[in-house]
Design an enzyme around this catalytic site. Structure first.
Site, mmCIF file in Angstrom:
data_model
loop_
_atom_site.group_PDB
_atom_site.id
_atom_site.type_symbol
_atom_site.label_atom_id
_atom_site.label_comp_id
_atom_site.label_asym_id
_atom_site.label_seq_id
_atom_site.Cartn_x
_atom_site.Cartn_y
_atom_site.Cartn_z
ATOM 1 N N ARG A 145 0.915 -1.261 -0.129
ATOM 2 C CA ARG A 145 0.141 -0.059 0.065
ATOM 3 C C ARG A 145 0.864 1.219 0.038
ATOM 4 O O ARG A 145 0.574 2.480 -0.405
ATOM 5 C CB ARG A 145 -0.914 0.136 1.187
ATOM 6 C CG ARG A 145 -2.164 0.866 0.900
ATOM 7 C CD ARG A 145 -3.080 0.637 2.298
ATOM 8 N NE ARG A 145 -4.059 -0.187 1.820
ATOM 9 C CZ ARG A 145 -4.489 -1.331 2.657
ATOM 10 N NH1 ARG A 145 -3.523 -1.311 3.845
ATOM 11 N NH2 ARG A 145 -5.183 -2.258 2.335
ATOM 12 N N GLY A 146 2.154 1.156 0.672
ATOM 13 C CA GLY A 146 2.893 2.485 0.628
ATOM 14 C C GLY A 146 3.482 2.718 -0.643
ATOM 15 O O GLY A 146 3.282 3.844 -0.950
#
Length: 356
Positions: free
Chosen positions: A286-287
């Site tokens: 997600r980062g």
């Protein structure tokens, strides 16, 4: 004789002093709502809710299907409720209206029914129609959903909000009857860390995280007080003073939303972003995804088409600091740690100290 509707007195976004990180994160999420929202943690009285209301007021009007409770888009099928899509398929001409972007406040005591909406089972069984009373998620579609003290909200409700924000849809099921409607909104959560932390797995679901602190510089504090007093005393005069800046920023946002599709992010830079995430031992991808989106949104905001190293450097701490594993023995600031790793991976001089 036509009457002009009175203007709403909302403190202008461009008049807000300081808190640049918070303002930038909010603007980037407006340009690309798929970034996944903003978590704002910080002291009380730092202008969190004022800034979010100012942002909603700044945004240009949107076109909606006039008689639709979900503010469906009149031409984009991705942002239409199933009913509107069906009416369009049958060749019906949809009534179109323009309205301001809605900001919905989620109260702490809200129930799941109030948030998601409810189905009238009796009506569904007796009359064979899906009678749905829409909730706050329906009202927030294509707008901003603001949750103050999100760290005090029931974890289950936070999960529901984050699921809707990620998928863009809300589904309500009861006794075999199911209703699904669009729920695309910019999710903004705020809280005071002294009143409790958000679980790491929930914190990770927010696209960006901002830490706001009380302004310490006496001159800047005086400026904040003077601006607020001037607005409270003569709101319309104060709004007129900032109207040109407000119009300019609004146009900048509209241009950025249009330009976003044509922004390119070089493959080598994407590899380096993922290298930073890997070096920081961040779980999941997600980062990486959020950083790519945020850097592209920043490039679009500044009127350019190619993402630069500087763009990535500006958004990286906002996208990654809340995803780091917390070490209770470590005193280093998480934003500084992200910047230090960024400099190592990108071959730039490291910041001298934590405050640099």
């Amino acid at each position: 004789m036509s009457t002009v509707a009175p203007r709403r007195s909302v403190f202008p976004f461009t008049a807000i002093v300081g808190q640049d990180e918070m303002k930038l994160a909010l603007l980037l999420n407006v340009i690309d709502p798929k970034i996944g929202g903003v978590m704002i943690m910080g002291d009380r009285g730092t202008g969190k809710s004022t800034t979010i209301r100012a942002l909603a007021d700044l945004l240009p009007e949107i076109e909606v299907v006039a008689d639709d409770p979900f503010s469906s888009h009149p031409s984009d099928p991705e942002m239409m409720s199933n009913d509107v899509r069906e009416r369009l398929t049958q060749g019906e001409t949809l009534p179109v209206a323009k309205r301001k972007v809605i900001m919905v406040d989620l109260p702490l005591g809200a129930t799941e029914d109030r948030v998601c909406g409810t189905i009238d089972i009796e009506k569904a069984l007796s009359e064979g129609v899906k009678a749905f009373e829409s909730g706050l998620l329906a009202k927030a579609n294509r707008g901003i959903l603001y949750v103050d003290e999100v760290n005090l909200l029931d974890d289950h409700l936070v999960d529901v909000l984050l699921d809707s924000a990620a998928s863009g849809w809300n589904t309500v099921e009861r006794e075999g009857v199911s209703i699904r409607h669009p729920a695309r909104f910019v999710l903004v959560g705020s809280g005071n860390p002294e009143e409790g932390e958000l679980r790491p797995q929930l914190l990770d679901r927010f696209g960006m995280s901002v830490e706001v602190r009380t302004v310490r510089d006496p001159k800047q504090r005086v400026q904040v007080v003077e601006e607020r007093s001037a607005f409270d005393n003569k709101p319309l005069d104060f709004l007129d003073k900032y109207q040109v800046e407000q119009d300019g920023l609004q146009q900048k946002l509209v241009d950025a939303q249009t330009r976003l599709e044509s922004v390119t992010l070089d493959y080598d830079l994407r590899v380096q972003i993922s290298q930073v995430c890997s070096s920081l031992d961040i779980d999941g991808l997600r980062g990486d995804i959020v950083t790519n989106r945020a850097a592209s949104a920043l490039t679009a905001l500044e009127g350019r088409n190619e993402v630069t190293v500087e763009d990535i450097q500006r958004v990286l701490p906002l996208c990654l600091r809340h995803r780091l594993r917390k070490d209770p023995l470590e005193s280093i600031d998480s934003g500084y740690k992200v910047t230090k790793t960024f400099c190592q991976v990108f071959g730039l001089p490291e910041p001298d100290s934590e405050g640099a």
